[in-house]
Design a protein around this motif. Structure first.
Motif, short mmCIF file in Angstrom:
data_model
loop_
_atom_site.label_atom_id
_atom_site.label_comp_id
_atom_site.label_asym_id
_atom_site.label_seq_id
_atom_site.Cartn_x
_atom_site.Cartn_y
_atom_site.Cartn_z
N GLU A 33 10.34 -14.66 -22.66
CA GLU A 33 9.46 -15.81 -22.85
C GLU A 33 8.84 -16.26 -21.52
O GLU A 33 7.64 -16.52 -21.43
N ALA A 34 9.66 -16.34 -20.47
CA ALA A 34 9.16 -16.75 -19.16
C ALA A 34 8.16 -15.74 -18.62
O ALA A 34 7.10 -16.12 -18.10
N ALA A 35 8.45 -14.46 -18.75
CA ALA A 35 7.54 -13.43 -18.25
C ALA A 35 6.20 -13.46 -18.99
O ALA A 35 5.13 -13.36 -18.38
N ASP A 36 6.25 -13.63 -20.31
CA ASP A 36 5.02 -13.70 -21.10
C ASP A 36 4.19 -14.93 -20.72
O ASP A 36 2.97 -14.85 -20.57
N ALA A 37 4.87 -16.07 -20.57
CA ALA A 37 4.16 -17.31 -20.24
C ALA A 37 3.53 -17.22 -18.85
O ALA A 37 2.41 -17.67 -18.64
N VAL A 38 4.23 -16.61 -17.90
CA VAL A 38 3.69 -16.46 -16.54
C VAL A 38 2.47 -15.55 -16.57
O VAL A 38 1.45 -15.83 -15.92
N ALA A 58 5.15 -25.80 -20.16
CA ALA A 58 6.26 -26.26 -20.99
C ALA A 58 7.12 -25.08 -21.46
O ALA A 58 8.35 -25.17 -21.48
N ARG A 59 6.46 -23.96 -21.82
CA ARG A 59 7.21 -22.76 -22.22
C ARG A 59 8.05 -22.23 -21.06
O ARG A 59 9.20 -21.83 -21.25
N ILE A 60 7.48 -22.22 -19.86
CA ILE A 60 8.20 -21.75 -18.68
C ILE A 60 9.39 -22.66 -18.39
O ILE A 60 10.50 -22.20 -18.11
N ALA A 61 9.18 -23.98 -18.49
CA ALA A 61 10.27 -24.93 -18.24
C ALA A 61 11.39 -24.77 -19.26
O ALA A 61 12.57 -24.81 -18.90
N ARG A 62 11.02 -24.56 -20.52
CA ARG A 62 12.03 -24.38 -21.57
C ARG A 62 12.85 -23.11 -21.31
O ARG A 62 14.06 -23.10 -21.41
#
Length: 86
Positions: A33-38, A58-62
């Motif tokens: 999720e973090a890689a996709d959001a970045v 918000a997705r990265i923070a989550r």
């Protein structure tokens, strides 16, 4: 205090895959999720993408909350956002 020298030895893909497979499923999902959001964050430039950037932040923070609970070294920080490297 003596600082340790930086480790610049590359890790083979097979070793990285094996070590990643040992992580719990929720942590693997958070890494993805973090890689996709970045990756998406980098493409959102300009004032018309303000809401999209906020959603991605918000997705990265989550994802970071989940990653930090497992290992604080896994979190995605500002250095992982190529658009912010100056």
């Amino acid at each position: 205090m003596i600082a340790l020298p930086p480790r610049t030895v590359p890790i083979p893909d097979a070793v990285a895959t094996l070590s990643a497979s040992q992580l719990p499923a929720r942590v693997q999902a958070a890494v993805t999720e973090a890689a996709d959001a970045v990756r998406l964050y980098v493409t959102c430039r300009g004032p018309q993408y303000t809401e999209a950037r906020q959603g991605l932040e918000a997705r990265i923070a989550r994802a970071n909350r989940t990653l930090a609970a497992c290992n604080p070294g896994l979190i995605a920080g500002p250095g992982d956002l190529p658009a912010l490297n100056r």
